[in-house]
Design a protein around this motif. Structure first.
Motif, mmCIF file in Angstrom:
data_model
loop_
_atom_site.group_PDB
_atom_site.id
_atom_site.type_symbol
_atom_site.label_atom_id
_atom_site.label_comp_id
_atom_site.label_asym_id
_atom_site.label_seq_id
_atom_site.Cartn_x
_atom_site.Cartn_y
_atom_site.Cartn_z
ATOM 1 N N TYR A 171 52.290 12.272 -58.621
ATOM 2 C CA TYR A 171 51.836 13.502 -57.958
ATOM 3 C C TYR A 171 50.572 14.044 -58.649
ATOM 4 O O TYR A 171 49.600 14.416 -57.980
ATOM 5 N N GLU A 172 50.585 14.052 -59.973
ATOM 6 C CA GLU A 172 49.418 14.574 -60.707
ATOM 7 C C GLU A 172 48.179 13.732 -60.395
ATOM 8 O O GLU A 172 47.080 14.256 -60.260
ATOM 9 N N CYS A 175 46.770 14.639 -57.211
ATOM 10 C CA CYS A 175 46.054 15.918 -57.300
ATOM 11 C C CYS A 175 44.637 15.749 -57.851
ATOM 12 O O CYS A 175 43.804 16.641 -57.713
ATOM 13 N N ASN A 176 44.369 14.600 -58.463
ATOM 14 C CA ASN A 176 42.998 14.354 -58.932
ATOM 15 C C ASN A 176 42.064 14.005 -57.784
ATOM 16 O O ASN A 176 40.849 14.049 -57.931
ATOM 17 N N ARG A 180 41.600 18.002 -50.157
ATOM 18 C CA ARG A 180 42.909 18.654 -50.045
ATOM 19 C C ARG A 180 43.604 18.373 -48.713
ATOM 20 O O ARG A 180 44.788 18.579 -48.566
ATOM 21 N N ARG A 272 52.204 16.405 -51.812
ATOM 22 C CA ARG A 272 50.792 16.788 -51.907
ATOM 23 C C ARG A 272 50.187 17.067 -50.528
ATOM 24 O O ARG A 272 49.444 18.018 -50.347
ATOM 25 N N TYR A 273 50.497 16.190 -49.565
ATOM 26 C CA TYR A 273 49.793 16.297 -48.272
ATOM 27 C C TYR A 273 50.713 16.582 -47.087
ATOM 28 O O TYR A 273 50.251 16.630 -45.951
#
Ligand code: OAA
Ligand code: MG
Length: 601
Positions: A171-172, A175-176, A180, A272-273
């Motif tokens: 997940y991290e 996020c990079n 978005r 995330r999405y």
């Protein structure tokens, strides 16, 4: 046209004498359709503070010599580009000149990737306007060569690399990624890149190439597309010895650890999405491809292109061929050489189509014969190996293991190859198809060209121009007995951009097989009688963008009718609604035409 104006700071240019425009220059974006659900404001930029040299270094903003004088001055790039302002048409000529001057397709690939890295709009404009010449470069077959030599071809990273060592942190890593609002991911673990085998992390070329077609053919904005390579190692010994290899030089992780990694990946994407983010699985190993499709299709928005996309394009080719052979589906006997992702997918979809035509499942399956590496798939064959989907097509028949012998014995009317065995359709096989059929249907679907079962020329020549032919990779036109044939490219590129466009715009959550059947039926209907007369089983490549739009529109009708859409209110005019989402390859205007320098006292 309605304009939305977003401010981009241009503080340095304007100081004391500034008017109401003093703090800003502008990006003008087109308004979106008023019919149907609304997108968040279209193309509103998220780079509002970029200026000066950083604009030229940002491929999403950079227009190179096409920046107008006003833009150059307002945005702090005056003098950073040569003084002549060039139109996009002139820039296109420069690109085409450079493109044609390169001495090899791989060099053309490198050139186009570099263009994509520095000027995204120009890259897509040129690609969209020259699909026939450029698709074979950014996509199959050249992308296969590029993957094989990715260590050398590599310039700048593109896409997201997630490795097995990142387990617990996927997940991290997502996020990079700077965007978005990602709506579509193409992911591979590189285990079966085209018909080239395990290319490990070098497989990244495939998600990148597929997603460039999402934009060029499906009109999906590049910022919404994310290519991902899952690096779980590679079993390709050559890569372990390759000093330029970009991935982990370890054997593939398999078993529970691998499954947990893919599970974590899917969960991280949804977190995330959102669950509506489309995940296209591409070029996974056979076993994993089927497993993951079953495991995830009812949980996430996902499909497997090699199984379902290829199935739809091949089925469309078969539907179109029926207009030439003047038969019904069930009048045919299908022989599949290979029982992997593509062929099982095609066989299953044709079964569904025959059932729609009125056949029972048993009747439908009885028309389909399969050959794998152990020979004809028959019940209880001595060589064994009949598991999973293959079982459904196993016949009570004598065992044979030689394709020439099998074709001669079974006399199929349709022969489809997708096992990446180059030259599998030998002269004898093709002659046998020609002897038993007035119009033999022969599909050599393996990719890239070097893996094709036979060439278009071999098929047309040996059948004296009677065969109905399609191939996965492009073949040039060929002339037999004074007649020129344009072989159809039965590549899933006719399907996945349109399906993705329909799924994303209508908010489809789960992609059922009927979606692919509809896509196939829609595609085959777009083939004209003139196309068929020239040997084309698909619309010409230069129409493929319209084809994708038509497929997406057809799917929109279907998913709203069946309740599979989640984007509400339902748009009345589906095509106009979908068109309003399409990526515009024209440059953004950073300064309105009407803008004037403020008067100084
Ligand atoms: O990429 C292509 O050209 C078609 C495809 O999915 C494959 O061969 O794996
Ligand atoms: Mg593939």
């Amino acid at each position: 046209m309605a304009y939305n104006i977003a401010a981009v700071t241009a503080r340095k240019i304007f100081s004391s004498n500034s008017s109401k425009f003093a703090q800003s220059c502008y990006v003008i974006t087109r308004g979106s359709s008023s019919d149907g659900p609304q997108e968040p404001k279209k193309e509103l930029i998220n780079h509002s503070r970029v200026r000066g040299i950083d604009i030229l270094r940002n491929p999403k903003l950079n227009k190179g010599t096409a920046f107008t004088l006003k833009e150059r001055q307002l945005m702090g790039i005056h003098g950073l580009v040569p003084p002549t302002v060039r139109s996009v048409e002139e820039q296109t000529i420069r690109v085409l000149t450079n493109f044609s001057k390169r001495s090899s397709d791989l060099d053309r690939f490198i050139y186009l990737m570099a263009l994509q890295d520095r000027n995204e709009k120009l890259f897509y404009k040129v690609l969209c306007e020259n699909v026939e010449e450029m698709m074979p470069i950014v996509y199959t077959p050249t992308v296969g060569q590029a993957c094989q030599q990715y260590g050398v071809v590599f310039r700048r990273p593109r896409g997201l690399f997630i490795s097995i060592k990142d387990k617990g942190h996927i997940y991290e890593i997502l996020c990079n990624w700077p965007e978005r609002n990602v709506k579509a991911i193409v992911v591979t673990d590189g285990e079966r890149i085209l018909g080239l085998g395990d290319l490990g992390a070098y497989g990244m070329g495939i998600p990148v190439g597929k997603l460039s077609l999402y934009t060029a053919l499906g009109g999906i904005h590049p910022a919404k597309c994310l290519p991902i390579l899952l690096d779980v190692g590679t079993n390709n010994e050559k890569l372990h010895e390759d000093p330029l290899y970009i991935g982990h030089c370890e054997p593939r992780v398999t078993g529970q650890e691998y499954d947990d990694f893919i599970d974590e990946f899917m969960q991280a994407v949804a977190k995330r999405y959102g669950y509506s983010c489309l995940v296209q699985f591409e070029d996974f190993g056979n076993h994993n491809a089927f497993r993951f499709l079953e495991k995830y299709r009812d949980v996430y928005c996902t499909f497997n292109d090699d199984i379902q996309g290829t199935a739809a394009v091949a089925a469309a080719g078969v539907f179109a061929s029926l207009r030439i052979t003047k038969t019904k589906l069930t009048d045919n006997k299908f022989l599949f050489q290979g029982a992997g992702e593509a062929n099982i997918g095609i066989a299953e979809l044709l079964t569904l189509a025959m059932i729609e035509e009125g056949a029972t499942e048993q009747e439908a399956r009885s028309k389909i014969w399969m050959v794998d590496s152990r020979g004809l798939i028959t019940k209880g064959r001595p060589s064994g190996g009949i598991s999973g989907h293959k079982k459904e097509f196993a016949k009570d028949y004598k065992h044979m293991d030689n394709l020439e012998e099998i074709v001669e014995d079974l006399k199929p009317s349709v022969l489809i190859g997708a096992a990446a065995i180059a030259g599998a359709f030998t002269e004898k096989v093709i002659l046998s198809m020609a002897a038993h059929n007035e119009r033999p249907v022969i599909f050599a679907l393996s990719n890239p060209t070097s893996k094709a079962e036979c060439s278009a020329e071999e098929a047309y020549t040996l059948t004296e121009g009677r065969c109905v032919f399609a191939s996965g990779s492009p073949f040039p036109a060929c002339t037999v007995n004074g007649k020129t044939f344009y072989p159809g490219q039965g590549n899933n590129a006719y399907i996945f951009p349109g399906v993705a466009l329909g799924v994303i715009t209508c908010g489809v959550r789960h992609i059922e097989d009927k979606i692919f059947l509809h896509a196939a039926q829609c595609l085959s209907k777009l083939v004209t009688d003139e196309n068929l007369a020239e040997g084309r089983l698909y619309p010409p490549l230069n129409q493929i963008q319209e084809v994708s739009l038509k497929i997406a529109t057809e799917l929109a009708e279907f998913v709203y009718r069946t309740g599979a859409a989640s984007a509400y209110p339902e748009p009345k005019d589906k095509e106009a609604y979908i068109r309003s989402f399409l990526y515009d390859t024209n440059y953004e205007q950073f300064v309105p035409d009407t803008w004037e320098w403020p008067e100084t006292k």
